[in-house]
Design a protein around this motif. Sequence first.
Motif, PDB file in Angstrom:
ATOM      1  N   ALA A  65       4.115   0.058  -5.570  1.00  0.00           N
ATOM      2  CA  ALA A  65       2.823  -0.615  -5.410  1.00  0.00           C
ATOM      3  C   ALA A  65       1.763   0.371  -4.924  1.00  0.00           C
ATOM      4  CB  ALA A  65       2.955  -1.787  -4.433  1.00  0.00           C
ATOM      5  N   ILE A  66       2.132   1.219  -3.972  1.00  0.00           N
ATOM      6  CA  ILE A  66       1.195   2.227  -3.473  1.00  0.00           C
ATOM      7  C   ILE A  66       0.821   3.206  -4.583  1.00  0.00           C
ATOM      8  CG2 ILE A  66       0.937   4.153  -1.871  1.00  0.00           C
ATOM      9  CD1 ILE A  66       2.715   2.591   0.091  1.00  0.00           C
ATOM     10  N   ALA A  67       1.827   3.616  -5.352  1.00  0.00           N
ATOM     11  CA  ALA A  67       1.589   4.577  -6.432  1.00  0.00           C
ATOM     12  C   ALA A  67       0.689   4.008  -7.523  1.00  0.00           C
ATOM     13  CB  ALA A  67       2.914   5.029  -7.035  1.00  0.00           C
ATOM     14  N   ASN A  78      11.631  -1.203  -0.016  1.00  0.00           N
ATOM     15  CA  ASN A  78      10.970   0.098   0.118  1.00  0.00           C
ATOM     16  C   ASN A  78      10.552   0.655  -1.246  1.00  0.00           C
ATOM     17  OD1 ASN A  78      11.315   0.044   2.881  1.00  0.00           O
ATOM     18  ND2 ASN A  78      13.215   1.245   2.853  1.00  0.00           N
ATOM     19  N   VAL A  79      11.413   0.492  -2.240  1.00  0.00           N
ATOM     20  CA  VAL A  79      11.095   0.985  -3.589  1.00  0.00           C
ATOM     21  C   VAL A  79       9.900   0.239  -4.161  1.00  0.00           C
ATOM     22  CG1 VAL A  79      11.941   1.102  -5.966  1.00  0.00           C
ATOM     23  CG2 VAL A  79      13.434   1.802  -4.087  1.00  0.00           C
ATOM     24  N   PRO A  97      -1.476  -4.589  -4.982  1.00  0.00           N
ATOM     25  CA  PRO A  97      -0.882  -5.230  -3.808  1.00  0.00           C
ATOM     26  C   PRO A  97       0.641  -5.243  -3.920  1.00  0.00           C
ATOM     27  CG  PRO A  97      -2.686  -6.556  -4.687  1.00  0.00           C
ATOM     28  CD  PRO A  97      -2.415  -5.490  -5.694  1.00  0.00           C
ATOM     29  N   VAL A  98       1.308  -5.196  -2.787  1.00  0.00           N
ATOM     30  CA  VAL A  98       2.772  -5.217  -2.785  1.00  0.00           C
ATOM     31  C   VAL A  98       3.244  -6.632  -3.131  1.00  0.00           C
ATOM     32  CG1 VAL A  98       4.862  -4.820  -1.440  1.00  0.00           C
ATOM     33  CG2 VAL A  98       2.811  -3.417  -1.025  1.00  0.00           C
ATOM     34  N   VAL A 149      13.655   0.983 -12.774  1.00  0.00           N
ATOM     35  CA  VAL A 149      13.611  -0.443 -13.098  1.00  0.00           C
ATOM     36  C   VAL A 149      12.331  -1.073 -12.560  1.00  0.00           C
ATOM     37  CG1 VAL A 149      14.697  -2.677 -12.638  1.00  0.00           C
ATOM     38  CG2 VAL A 149      16.114  -0.711 -13.240  1.00  0.00           C
ATOM     39  N   VAL A 150      12.019  -0.792 -11.293  1.00  0.00           N
ATOM     40  CA  VAL A 150      10.827  -1.380 -10.673  1.00  0.00           C
ATOM     41  C   VAL A 150       9.556  -0.862 -11.326  1.00  0.00           C
ATOM     42  CG1 VAL A 150       9.511  -1.546  -8.522  1.00  0.00           C
ATOM     43  CG2 VAL A 150      11.992  -1.800  -8.472  1.00  0.00           C
ATOM     44  N   ALA A 151       9.531   0.433 -11.676  1.00  0.00           N
ATOM     45  CA  ALA A 151       8.354   0.984 -12.361  1.00  0.00           C
ATOM     46  C   ALA A 151       8.131   0.290 -13.699  1.00  0.00           C
ATOM     47  CB  ALA A 151       8.542   2.484 -12.570  1.00  0.00           C
TER      48      ALA A 151
END
Length: 251
Positions: free
Chosen positions: A125-127, A119-120, A131-132, A175-177
């Motif tokens: 990806a949307i932000a 989900n994160v 693509p995810v 972390v993901v960002a």
Amino acid sequence: MDFFTAQDNARRKTGRLVILMVLAVLALITVTTLAIAIALHLMENQSATQTNLSAQGMWSALSIELVIGVAIAVLAVVVLGGLFKRSQLKRGGRVVAEALGGREINLNTRDANERRILNVVEEMAIASGTPVPSVYVLEEESINAFAAGYQTNDAVIGITRGTIRHLTRDELQGVVAHEFSHILHGDMRLNMRLISILHGILIIGLLGGTVLRSMRFRRVGGGKRDNSGAVVLALGAVLMLIGYAGTFLAI
């Protein structure tokens, strides 16, 4: 220090790394040339009493033709080895993730931690308007993550089990960002190319190992005037040391 200052510093560090990689290849050419010059000099002086390792003797073994020939040979090995590795990596980041032992997280997973990281990643990806990417989990308790791939459409996010287990949702977003910044600014693409070059440098060491194995069943030193086997053995050891040391230092 704000985000954009940190980003500029990261770009400068990346530029320095590229320069150091070029210098490493030049150093590889120089050391290999010297090793081959010494080997040729020793083979020309088969008798132990005639062996002369003085600076003048070594200099006489060097020539423009030798330097150019070794430079072309080393560059050819590095380039061809790099192209071979690049062909293996053409599937994108999933090749790197799988090589590290990662397992792709199923989109229908029922594991709460895996569901949360998916989900994160989707939110980021949307932000960012990309693509995810697929998410790979590495079964390690350390806290770490990476992004790999050439383009946004073949990128993957790799993350350790310890990261998704111990970090809060807000910390996971950070972390993901951070990994998405590598995707958006081309850092991961540069890293993929550097992996290819490193493999090319490693090929030098593999060639040295091949020379050593080829001498395994050959009697070294057939007589006082025949030390060619020992010279070839030493040259193989030097090439192996150069290749593996170059790869280690580049990493």
